[in-house]
Design a protein around this motif. Sequence first.
Motif, PDB file in Angstrom:
ATOM      1  N   GLU A  49       0.807  -1.218   0.000  1.00 24.65           N
ATOM      2  CA  GLU A  49       0.000   0.000   0.000  1.00 24.65           C
ATOM      3  C   GLU A  49       0.841   1.268   0.000  1.00 24.65           C
ATOM      4  OE1 GLU A  49      -3.211   0.270  -0.379  1.00 24.65           O
ATOM      5  OE2 GLU A  49      -3.392  -1.898  -0.544  1.00 24.65           O
ATOM      6  N   SER A  50       2.141   1.138   0.195  1.00 27.86           N
ATOM      7  CA  SER A  50       3.002   2.319   0.225  1.00 27.86           C
ATOM      8  C   SER A  50       2.985   3.023  -1.128  1.00 27.86           C
ATOM      9  CB  SER A  50       4.438   1.912   0.572  1.00 27.86           C
ATOM     10  OG  SER A  50       5.322   3.001   0.384  1.00 27.86           O
ATOM     11  N   PRO A  51       2.966   4.362  -1.141  1.00 27.16           N
ATOM     12  CA  PRO A  51       3.031   5.090  -2.416  1.00 27.16           C
ATOM     13  C   PRO A  51       4.394   4.987  -3.081  1.00 27.16           C
ATOM     14  CG  PRO A  51       3.140   6.619  -0.587  1.00 27.16           C
ATOM     15  CD  PRO A  51       2.849   5.276   0.008  1.00 27.16           C
ATOM     16  N   ASP A  52       5.402   4.540  -2.329  1.00 31.17           N
ATOM     17  CA  ASP A  52       6.741   4.355  -2.879  1.00 31.17           C
ATOM     18  C   ASP A  52       6.947   2.902  -3.289  1.00 31.17           C
ATOM     19  OD1 ASP A  52       7.353   7.016  -2.240  1.00 31.17           O
ATOM     20  OD2 ASP A  52       7.958   6.455  -0.216  1.00 31.17           O
ATOM     21  N   HIS A 121      20.019   8.580  -8.898  1.00 32.13           N
ATOM     22  CA  HIS A 121      19.301   8.045 -10.047  1.00 32.13           C
ATOM     23  C   HIS A 121      19.245   6.526  -9.949  1.00 32.13           C
ATOM     24  CE1 HIS A 121      20.385  12.028 -11.557  1.00 32.13           C
ATOM     25  NE2 HIS A 121      19.378  11.908 -12.405  1.00 32.13           N
ATOM     26  N   ALA A 122      18.094   5.985 -10.353  1.00 33.44           N
ATOM     27  CA  ALA A 122      17.954   4.538 -10.478  1.00 33.44           C
ATOM     28  C   ALA A 122      17.963   4.183 -11.957  1.00 33.44           C
ATOM     29  CB  ALA A 122      16.664   4.068  -9.819  1.00 33.44           C
ATOM     30  N   LEU A 123      18.222   2.898 -12.236  1.00 38.36           N
ATOM     31  CA  LEU A 123      18.362   2.444 -13.623  1.00 38.36           C
ATOM     32  C   LEU A 123      17.148   1.630 -14.043  1.00 38.36           C
ATOM     33  CD1 LEU A 123      20.409   2.408 -15.995  1.00 38.36           C
ATOM     34  CD2 LEU A 123      21.217   0.204 -15.106  1.00 38.36           C
ATOM     35  N   HIS A 124      16.505   2.061 -15.114  1.00 42.74           N
ATOM     36  CA  HIS A 124      15.372   1.332 -15.689  1.00 42.74           C
ATOM     37  C   HIS A 124      15.898   0.173 -16.533  1.00 42.74           C
ATOM     38  CE1 HIS A 124      11.731   0.615 -18.163  1.00 42.74           C
ATOM     39  NE2 HIS A 124      11.073   1.197 -17.160  1.00 42.74           N
ATOM     40  N   VAL A 132      15.575   9.762  -8.281  1.00 41.64           N
ATOM     41  CA  VAL A 132      14.869   9.142  -7.161  1.00 41.64           C
ATOM     42  C   VAL A 132      15.335   9.723  -5.829  1.00 41.64           C
ATOM     43  CG1 VAL A 132      14.457   6.943  -8.344  1.00 41.64           C
ATOM     44  CG2 VAL A 132      16.569   7.263  -7.018  1.00 41.64           C
ATOM     45  N   GLU A 133      14.506   9.505  -4.818  1.00 43.32           N
ATOM     46  CA  GLU A 133      14.873   9.688  -3.424  1.00 43.32           C
ATOM     47  C   GLU A 133      14.771   8.320  -2.757  1.00 43.32           C
ATOM     48  OE1 GLU A 133      12.111  12.546  -1.979  1.00 43.32           O
ATOM     49  OE2 GLU A 133      13.213  14.256  -2.769  1.00 43.32           O
ATOM     50  N   ALA A 150      12.774   2.230   0.550  1.00 41.75           N
ATOM     51  CA  ALA A 150      11.653   2.934  -0.081  1.00 41.75           C
ATOM     52  C   ALA A 150      12.216   3.864  -1.157  1.00 41.75           C
ATOM     53  CB  ALA A 150      10.869   3.734   0.954  1.00 41.75           C
ATOM     54  N   ILE A 151      11.758   3.666  -2.400  1.00 47.38           N
ATOM     55  CA  ILE A 151      12.289   4.418  -3.538  1.00 47.38           C
ATOM     56  C   ILE A 151      11.165   5.258  -4.138  1.00 47.38           C
ATOM     57  CG2 ILE A 151      13.491   4.259  -5.743  1.00 47.38           C
ATOM     58  CD1 ILE A 151      14.347   1.433  -4.900  1.00 47.38           C
TER      59      ILE A 151
END
Length: 338
Positions: A49-52, A121-124, A132-133, A150-151
């Motif tokens: 349920e987290s928005p992250d 930054h995260a990698l797609h 990202v945070e 949590a990303i």
Amino acid sequence: MRTTRTTTPAKRRRSIADNPARHSDRADSWAVATVEVGNDDGFHDFLEESPDTIIIVDQSACISFASKRAEAMFGYSIDELLRKPLSILVPERSRDLHAEHLKRFMNDPTPRMMGTGLQLHALHKDGSEIPVEISLSPHQTPNGLVIVTAIRDVEVARRFQDLLLKELHHRVKNMIAIVAAITSQSLKSAQNLEEGRLAIEGRLLAIEPFDDLEVRRFVVRDSNIDIASGAVLPLIMSLNELCTNAVKYGALSNATGRVHITSAVDEPAHLLKLKWTERGGPLVQELTRRGFGTNLIKRLADQLNGSVRLRYEPEGIEYELDVPLATLQAREAKIVDR
């Protein structure tokens, strides 16, 4: 309601936990950590349920759990992420620094933001990078410490914040317009400033409950329909104004009056039809001029792109409001200022 596939990652994780001897030591560690964290029903639901996007990493920096939001954020399926090194989600230029952050966290496992002050930054999966945070939280399991990560996609969060601010500005603007109308109309009909002050105060402050707990004064037949948040305020204020008038002059001003409220959906016309009917009150005489209440009700209907009819029948006031379903159910209700 959640759709259950024939074989879900959660079921596969349970099967691994049921027979850990079939797997390597790393798989055993992964299975235990996942059962203790990811498969705890309450905790699992909380993570989903987290928005992250939530990712749980074991002590070997491998992914033992990923929430469903990870699929949309990173382009990988959950199966593609499980048991993979977390580094697959980190741009190559940042992997050494990222590994150092994780090592420091394991040595001092306290909740924190990762890389505070840095542009992370995260990698797609497709090779693109996502600003990202990241926040890290430790979670102790019988098999050892795991990291709950949590990303948050910064761009998505910024767009959501912009929408909230836009909606807040819109609602405040509508509220100010209504307060201005209340003030103007109340002062116009007041004999002096004190009478005007009391009239304004009476309309702006909360009004005592209209219903009688011992005698049923309202008969309501409604429809099961979702109403967007932006359309709720004009509807509530319309009903509040009708209640105020009924308490002062209409069906709620004596002990015998009743109010009948019905709402129905006209599917062919794509309208919600709301009707308020008063019976049993004092004899009604039609007003010779439009007063404050009539003007306010008309203005509120206009805000909903609706049409209103107000009839002063001798046996009681009848109010009918037709509102387009598109206005009531829009993701962001488009209330019109007029």
